[in-house]
Design an enzyme around this catalytic site. Structure first.
Site, PDB file in Angstrom:
ATOM      1  CE1 TYR A 110      -9.403  -2.484   0.819  1.00 14.23           C
ATOM      2  CE2 TYR A 110      -8.575  -0.800  -0.671  1.00 14.23           C
ATOM      3  CZ  TYR A 110      -8.346  -1.831   0.231  1.00 14.23           C
ATOM      4  OH  TYR A 110      -7.060  -2.211   0.526  1.00 14.23           O
TER       5      TYR A 110
ATOM      6  CD  GLU B  64      -9.292  -8.925  -2.968  1.00 17.18           C
ATOM      7  OE1 GLU B  64     -10.137  -8.619  -2.116  1.00 17.18           O
ATOM      8  OE2 GLU B  64      -8.142  -9.313  -2.663  1.00 17.18           O
TER       9      GLU B  64
ATOM     10  CE  LYS C 292      -3.908  -2.180   2.397  1.00 18.34           C
ATOM     11  NZ  LYS C 292      -4.828  -2.038   3.577  1.00 18.34           N
TER      12      LYS C 292
ATOM     13  CB  THR D 209      -6.795  -5.109  10.407  1.00 15.13           C
ATOM     14  OG1 THR D 209      -7.414  -6.263   9.832  1.00 15.13           O
ATOM     15  CG2 THR D 209      -7.126  -3.881   9.593  1.00 15.13           C
TER      16      THR D 209
ATOM     17  CG  HIS E 230      -5.415  -6.227   0.000  1.00 13.55           C
ATOM     18  ND1 HIS E 230      -6.613  -6.062   0.660  1.00 13.55           N
ATOM     19  CD2 HIS E 230      -5.602  -7.221  -0.899  1.00 13.55           C
ATOM     20  CE1 HIS E 230      -7.490  -6.920   0.160  1.00 13.55           C
ATOM     21  NE2 HIS E 230      -6.910  -7.626  -0.788  1.00 13.55           N
TER      22      HIS E 230
ATOM     23  CG  ASN F  57      -3.396  -2.041   7.013  1.00 15.45           C
ATOM     24  OD1 ASN F  57      -3.319  -1.702   5.840  1.00 15.45           O
ATOM     25  ND2 ASN F  57      -4.398  -2.746   7.488  1.00 15.45           N
TER      26      ASN F  57
END
Ligand code: UDP
Ligand code: MG
Length: 140
Positions: free
Chosen positions: A51, A128, A11, A93, A117, A114
């Site tokens: 999302y 995905e 991310k 998470t 993913h 975080n």
């Protein structure tokens, strides 16, 4: 039977903090084989769609803003029991709840930012992966 592929993104926070290489090293050291990989930046439309399951959650707007705030690395990974094993490798998470030695414990900034993913089911891994890669971009 558990599937053997999962989908991940490094991310924007982890890209920004210079940890792409460290995170890919942890992933390959854990026995995952890279089947597809790209460096890219999500559009707002893509982040909203990716999302969409969280659309009603209070953090959705911030999550979308964060996920489009900078480049990411998207990848399809292969290993026996990929989805479950990868969730173990990334940790909880919220990095303050993640176990020692997990990617999020080492590199995540916060519950929102975080670092990585990881798909949460074989079905979502497929959806995905196909969201980010055409079949021809995935090696056999
Ligand atoms: N997230 C957040 N606040 C929360 C829960 C989640 O900002 O209270 C963000 C965080 O980046 C997380 C993503 O939304 O990774 C998706 O949430 P999910 O519950 O699916 O967590 P994950 O599967 O990524 O561990
Ligand atoms: Mg999730």
């Amino acid at each position: 039977m558990a599937g053997n592929r999962t989908f991940t993104m490094i991310k924007p926070d982890a890209v920004e903090s210079g940890n792409i290489g460290n995170i890919i090293q942890m992933i390959t050291d854990a026995g995952f084989e890279i089947k597809a990989m790209k460096y890219t930046q999500l559009t707002e439309e893509q982040a909203k769609e990716f999302y969409a399951v969280h659309a009603e959650r209070p953090f959705y707007g911030e999550l979308v803003e964060y996920m489009i705030s900078g480049p990411i690395v998207a990848a399809i990974l292969e290993k026996e029991n990929a989805v479950e094993d990868f969730r173990k490798l990334i940790g909880a998470t919220d990095p303050s709840e993640a176990e020692e030695g997990t990617i999020r414990k080492k590199y995540a900034e916060s519950k929102a930012k975080n670092a990585v993913h990881g798909s949460d089911s074989d079905e979502n891994a497929k959806v995905e992966g196909e969201f980010h890669f055409a079949a021809a971009e995935v090696v056999a």
